[in-house]
Scaffold this motif. Structure first.
Motif, PDB file in Angstrom:
ATOM      1  N   VAL B 106      33.223  39.168  53.185  1.00  0.00           N
ATOM      2  CA  VAL B 106      33.140  37.969  52.410  1.00  0.00           C
ATOM      3  C   VAL B 106      33.727  38.057  51.136  1.00  0.00           C
ATOM      4  CG1 VAL B 106      31.282  36.291  51.467  1.00  0.00           C
ATOM      5  CG2 VAL B 106      30.944  37.253  53.760  1.00  0.00           C
ATOM      6  N   ARG B 107      33.648  39.265  50.375  1.00  0.00           N
ATOM      7  CA  ARG B 107      34.215  39.443  49.176  1.00  0.00           C
ATOM      8  C   ARG B 107      35.715  39.228  49.198  1.00  0.00           C
ATOM      9  NH1 ARG B 107      31.162  44.844  46.425  1.00  0.00           N
ATOM     10  NH2 ARG B 107      29.193  44.266  47.015  1.00  0.00           N
ATOM     11  N   ARG B 108      36.270  39.850  50.059  1.00  0.00           N
ATOM     12  CA  ARG B 108      37.769  39.656  50.232  1.00  0.00           C
ATOM     13  C   ARG B 108      38.080  38.298  50.500  1.00  0.00           C
ATOM     14  NH1 ARG B 108      42.260  42.586  54.313  1.00  0.00           N
ATOM     15  NH2 ARG B 108      43.975  41.203  53.741  1.00  0.00           N
ATOM     16  N   ALA B 109      37.367  37.480  51.128  1.00  0.00           N
ATOM     17  CA  ALA B 109      37.743  35.972  51.303  1.00  0.00           C
ATOM     18  C   ALA B 109      37.450  35.345  50.027  1.00  0.00           C
ATOM     19  CB  ALA B 109      36.974  35.524  52.484  1.00  0.00           C
ATOM     20  N   LEU B 110      36.371  35.763  49.257  1.00  0.00           N
ATOM     21  CA  LEU B 110      36.180  35.060  48.126  1.00  0.00           C
ATOM     22  C   LEU B 110      37.271  35.457  47.082  1.00  0.00           C
ATOM     23  CD1 LEU B 110      32.295  35.566  47.825  1.00  0.00           C
ATOM     24  CD2 LEU B 110      33.383  33.428  47.762  1.00  0.00           C
ATOM     25  N   ARG B 111      37.948  36.536  47.025  1.00  0.00           N
ATOM     26  CA  ARG B 111      38.907  36.873  46.124  1.00  0.00           C
ATOM     27  C   ARG B 111      40.025  36.284  46.399  1.00  0.00           C
ATOM     28  NH1 ARG B 111      37.825  42.426  43.646  1.00  0.00           N
ATOM     29  NH2 ARG B 111      35.748  43.052  43.947  1.00  0.00           N
ATOM     30  N   GLU B 112      40.328  36.127  47.477  1.00  0.00           N
ATOM     31  CA  GLU B 112      41.728  35.486  48.077  1.00  0.00           C
ATOM     32  C   GLU B 112      41.777  34.010  47.747  1.00  0.00           C
ATOM     33  OE1 GLU B 112      41.822  36.538  52.191  1.00  0.00           O
ATOM     34  OE2 GLU B 112      42.970  38.395  51.867  1.00  0.00           O
ATOM     35  N   ASP B 163      30.353  26.665  42.683  1.00  0.00           N
ATOM     36  CA  ASP B 163      30.425  25.918  44.317  1.00  0.00           C
ATOM     37  C   ASP B 163      30.329  27.266  45.292  1.00  0.00           C
ATOM     38  OD1 ASP B 163      33.478  24.127  43.596  1.00  0.00           O
ATOM     39  OD2 ASP B 163      31.346  23.614  43.484  1.00  0.00           O
ATOM     40  N   GLN B 164      30.580  28.356  44.950  1.00  0.00           N
ATOM     41  CA  GLN B 164      30.595  29.503  45.852  1.00  0.00           C
ATOM     42  C   GLN B 164      29.238  30.373  45.747  1.00  0.00           C
ATOM     43  OE1 GLN B 164      32.233  29.570  48.528  1.00  0.00           O
ATOM     44  NE2 GLN B 164      33.785  27.752  47.547  1.00  0.00           N
ATOM     45  N   ALA B 165      28.288  29.931  44.956  1.00  0.00           N
ATOM     46  CA  ALA B 165      27.338  30.722  44.340  1.00  0.00           C
ATOM     47  C   ALA B 165      26.536  31.511  45.532  1.00  0.00           C
ATOM     48  CB  ALA B 165      26.317  29.934  43.622  1.00  0.00           C
ATOM     49  N   GLU B 166      26.238  30.604  46.633  1.00  0.00           N
ATOM     50  CA  GLU B 166      25.615  31.303  47.930  1.00  0.00           C
ATOM     51  C   GLU B 166      26.433  32.490  48.446  1.00  0.00           C
ATOM     52  OE1 GLU B 166      23.865  27.273  50.062  1.00  0.00           O
ATOM     53  OE2 GLU B 166      24.124  29.162  51.210  1.00  0.00           O
ATOM     54  N   ARG B 167      27.786  32.040  48.700  1.00  0.00           N
ATOM     55  CA  ARG B 167      28.592  33.173  49.448  1.00  0.00           C
ATOM     56  C   ARG B 167      28.717  34.360  48.335  1.00  0.00           C
ATOM     57  NH1 ARG B 167      34.061  30.563  50.675  1.00  0.00           N
ATOM     58  NH2 ARG B 167      34.440  32.531  51.938  1.00  0.00           N
ATOM     59  N   LEU B 168      28.782  34.003  46.998  1.00  0.00           N
ATOM     60  CA  LEU B 168      29.013  35.268  46.166  1.00  0.00           C
ATOM     61  C   LEU B 168      27.516  35.994  46.161  1.00  0.00           C
ATOM     62  CD1 LEU B 168      30.461  33.263  42.951  1.00  0.00           C
ATOM     63  CD2 LEU B 168      31.163  35.601  44.158  1.00  0.00           C
ATOM     64  N   ALA B 169      26.417  35.374  46.333  1.00  0.00           N
ATOM     65  CA  ALA B 169      25.241  35.898  46.517  1.00  0.00           C
ATOM     66  C   ALA B 169      24.982  37.023  47.658  1.00  0.00           C
ATOM     67  CB  ALA B 169      24.015  35.241  46.184  1.00  0.00           C
ATOM     68  N   ASP B 170      25.445  36.333  48.679  1.00  0.00           N
ATOM     69  CA  ASP B 170      25.461  37.217  50.121  1.00  0.00           C
ATOM     70  C   ASP B 170      26.502  38.113  50.162  1.00  0.00           C
ATOM     71  OD1 ASP B 170      27.312  36.221  53.128  1.00  0.00           O
ATOM     72  OD2 ASP B 170      25.251  37.323  53.009  1.00  0.00           O
ATOM     73  N   ALA B 171      27.485  38.149  49.444  1.00  0.00           N
ATOM     74  CA  ALA B 171      28.568  39.371  49.388  1.00  0.00           C
ATOM     75  C   ALA B 171      27.936  40.351  48.295  1.00  0.00           C
ATOM     76  CB  ALA B 171      29.799  38.728  48.981  1.00  0.00           C
ATOM     77  N   GLY B 172      26.945  40.096  47.613  1.00  0.00           N
ATOM     78  CA  GLY B 172      26.249  40.945  46.914  1.00  0.00           C
ATOM     79  C   GLY B 172      27.102  41.003  45.341  1.00  0.00           C
ATOM     80  N   GLU B 173      27.721  39.981  44.870  1.00  0.00           N
ATOM     81  CA  GLU B 173      28.269  39.614  43.763  1.00  0.00           C
ATOM     82  C   GLU B 173      27.431  38.922  42.854  1.00  0.00           C
ATOM     83  OE1 GLU B 173      32.149  41.520  44.506  1.00  0.00           O
ATOM     84  OE2 GLU B 173      30.808  41.347  43.326  1.00  0.00           O
TER      85      GLU B 173
END
Lengths: 315, 332
Positions: B106-112, B163-173
């Motif tokens: 997930v972190r990688r996807a967010l970075r990309e 926008d990506q708050a949930e995914r960032l939290a999920d990824a541990g960021e």
């Protein structure tokens, strides 16, 4: 649904056509009350909202010890999970002479892919309980909101069809399920593809993980999907000719993962029977059904395809 | 002989004493990384703007968030090399086991995604910075353009983080500290618009981040067997078997045999799975079978079983594993 005095002597799988929720609640309440009066354990598996309405209609009867409710969304958002739930209910009441159930897997919110699997589930119910102890399962179909084609299929998958004023044998019933071979919709051109064998299971997991993350799935669901895809790939390697093809793609808010190999599945109920604690094999497809939102299995002499669906968000 | 390498590192080529072994934390992969680079499991893409010596932008390239500059001295002065901030290969796997592969994905996807979305802003910021640096002191137009470019990138990052708050939290960021980093103000005349603006910042993952994992101490571990992506090591303190990597149908039997052999010598074997990146049901079955075959009086205590695997076992109908005791959960 008028009380039927015809004794149920075998598994009675009956489609119940209703026009509008009020007819459902009225009919279901009557069916449930008849059962309670006869001392028959009853389980109702429908959407949460309908459970609420039915409970209110039943009043004090709603809390009868013989009566149970289960939210369809929890039991069977993947229709392949529903038969095991009924099997468990039936086994739990092995001593009771008769049982009743209401299960509505087909409702307006279902996608076409889900409807195809619901139809298969309805067909397999006949196989799952044929020759077993007698019990009566009612499957409600809402004529005001479901497609005519879907309603028509119900006549083919249920030996009995009923309306509020009575029920009869279905003239269009197809008999106990043959193995479902209807082709799946084609895989989109944009799908990522990986041919794998035993040495590349790691790559299968990595590709699924990476692409699922790109599709926006949460980490817990990614982990579930990787485990499920690995089970499929392992089956291909061990039983499906030693190799297979993985394809993954995004379809709206659903992420799809498909494994194809040259193996042939012989058992129509595969993945729908809860394995007991000591069972060695045949646990893979059971797990896959528990982990994924929808699982589509197609087999032919040419080989087997299993397509997994994971929604971005659990519904 | 001192020679400059093509990537700019300077150092001694071929020491007088014979061969020189590279430092353990040297990044072994060639750069720049291709788009779908997957050889290193810990890879986390970080985009940066490439420029020539006149600060003209040449486009965007890809490095790894964990890649930093390392230096070692070899008696002739410092030698620079591309260093993995996580450490060597084993440390990279430990990091991945701690973070969990699915979160790393997930972190990688967010970075990309952020790289893609913010590339025009970052290139604009870099160019504006170069022009501001070259402009005469006191010139306001270039300064204003620079601030505008920086504001645009900050706004882009804020919107992305929202926008990506949930995914960032999920990824541990965690999001709040990230946004704090975006108020970075360049000192007048100096601009570096490299991956400082990367959404997840230049945080170096220090060894302390792998809290909860077994520490590797030289001499404490002895490899017993490797099979594909799995390694089993015997650990002295605390005693037990440490499994790392991936367990699947290709090596589950090896794991079972190794465990059975260990159980032959003692009543209780501690199995540490905290460095396991993946384990399927077959792997668990192999552990259970080895424990059962050892007979009464023998048991296996499993440490660090990922919570996700525990849940899958429950789902598969395997809540109570005979002869196996599962200790504390690890990860969610």
């Amino acid at each position: 649904m008028t009380a039927t005095t015809r004794p149920v002597q075998a598994f009675r799988h009956e489609a119940f056509f209703y026009a509008g929720e009020e007819e459902l609640v009225e009919g279901a309440a009557g069916f449930v009350r008849d059962g309670l009066r006869a001392g028959e354990p009853t389980l109702v598996v429908v959407g949460a909202h309908k459970i609420e309405r039915l409970r209110r209609r039943l009043g004090a009867d709603a809390d009868a010890p013989l009566l149970g409710f289960a939210d369809l969304a929890e039991v069977g958002s993947n229709p392949a999970r529903i038969i095991p739930a009924w099997q468990e209910f039936v086994a739990r009441h092995a001593d009771a002479p008769l049982l009743r159930g209401i299960g509505e897997p087909v409702h307006p919110g279902r996608t076409p892919a889900e409807l195809a699997e619901c139809e298969r589930h309805e067909s397999l119910l006949n196989l799952a309980f044929a020759g077993g102890r007698p019990w009566w399962l009612l499957c409600p179909y809402d004529t005001t909101s479901l497609d005519a084609a879907v309603l028509e299929r119900a006549h083919h998958t249920h030996p009995y069809v009923g309306l509020p004023d009575g029920s009869a044998g279905s003239e269009r019933y197809d008999g106990v399920a043959r193995f479902f071979e209807q082709a799946l919709p084609p895989v989109p051109e944009s799908a990522a593809l990986l041919r794998f064998d035993a040495g590349s299971l790691s790559s299968v997991r990595a590709l699924v993980g990476r692409q699922a993350a790109r599709a926006g799935l949460r980490s817990a669901r990614i982990a579930d999907l990787v485990l499920a895809a690995n089970e499929l790939a392992t089956n291909s390697v061990r039983h499906g000719g030693g190799r297979g093809t993985l394809r993954v793609w995004q379809d709206g808010d659903t992420f799809c993962c498909e494994v194809a190999d040259s193996g042939v599945l012989a058992e129509p109920m595969v993945g729908r029977t809860r394995p007991d604690a000591t069972a060695e094999g045949a646990r893979g497809l059971w797990l896959v059904n528990q982990l994924c939102d929808l699982v589509q299995l197609r087999t032919s002499p040419a080989g087997t395809v299993v397509r997994l669906h994971m929604r971005r968000n659990a519904r | 002989m001192i020679r400059s390498d093509q990537d700019g590192t300077v150092g001694n080529r071929g020491s007088e004493n014979g061969k020189h072994s590279p430092p353990a934390d040297r990044c072994p992969w060639p750069r720049p990384f291709p788009a779908d680079f997957s050889a290193c499991p810990a890879y986390q893409p970080a985009g940066f703007v490439v420029a020539d010596s006149l600060n003209r932008t040449l486009g965007s390239e890809r490095t790894c968030h964990h890649l930093v500059v390392g230096s070692e001295s070899n008696g002739h002065g410092p030698r620079f090399y591309p260093r993995c901030a996580l450490g060597g290969g084993a440390a990279r796997l430990r990091w991945l086991a701690t973070v969990r592969p699915e979160r790393a994905a997930v972190r990688r996807a967010l970075r990309e995604e952020f790289d893609e979305a913010s590339r025009p802003d970052r290139e604009r910021l870099f160019s504006a910075g170069a022009r501001a640096a070259a402009a005469p002191p006191g010139s306001t137009a270039e300064r204003a353009e620079l601030e505008g470019a920086r504001d645009a990138l900050t706004e882009r990052a804020r919107r992305f983080a929202g926008d990506q708050a949930e995914r960032l939290a999920d990824a541990g960021e965690p999001v709040a500290p990230l946004l704090g980093m975006l108020d970075w103000q360049p000192a007048p005349g100096t601009v570096t618009a490299t991956d400082e603006f990367w959404l997840v910042g230049r945080r170096t993952v220090a060894a302390g981040d792998d809290d909860g994992c077994a520490r590797v101490e030289a001499g404490n571990l002895e490899t017993v067997v490797t099979a594909g992506p799995m390694e089993v090591a015997r650990r002295r303190r605390p005693p037990g078997l440490l499994v790392s990597g991936e367990i699947d149908t290709t090596n589950a039997e090896t794991l079972g045999d190794t465990l059975a052999a260990e159980l032959a010598g003692r009543d209780e074997v501690h199995l540490d799975l905290a460095s396991v990146l993946f384990c399927d049901l077959g792997g668990v079955r192999a552990i259970v079978r080895a424990a059962q075959s050892a007979g009464d009086g023998h048991r296996v205590v499993v440490h660090g079983m990922p919570g996700h695997l525990r849940r899958a076992l429950r789902v598969a109908g395997w809540s109570d594993l005979p002869s196996v005791v599962v200790d504390a959960e690890h990860g969610a």
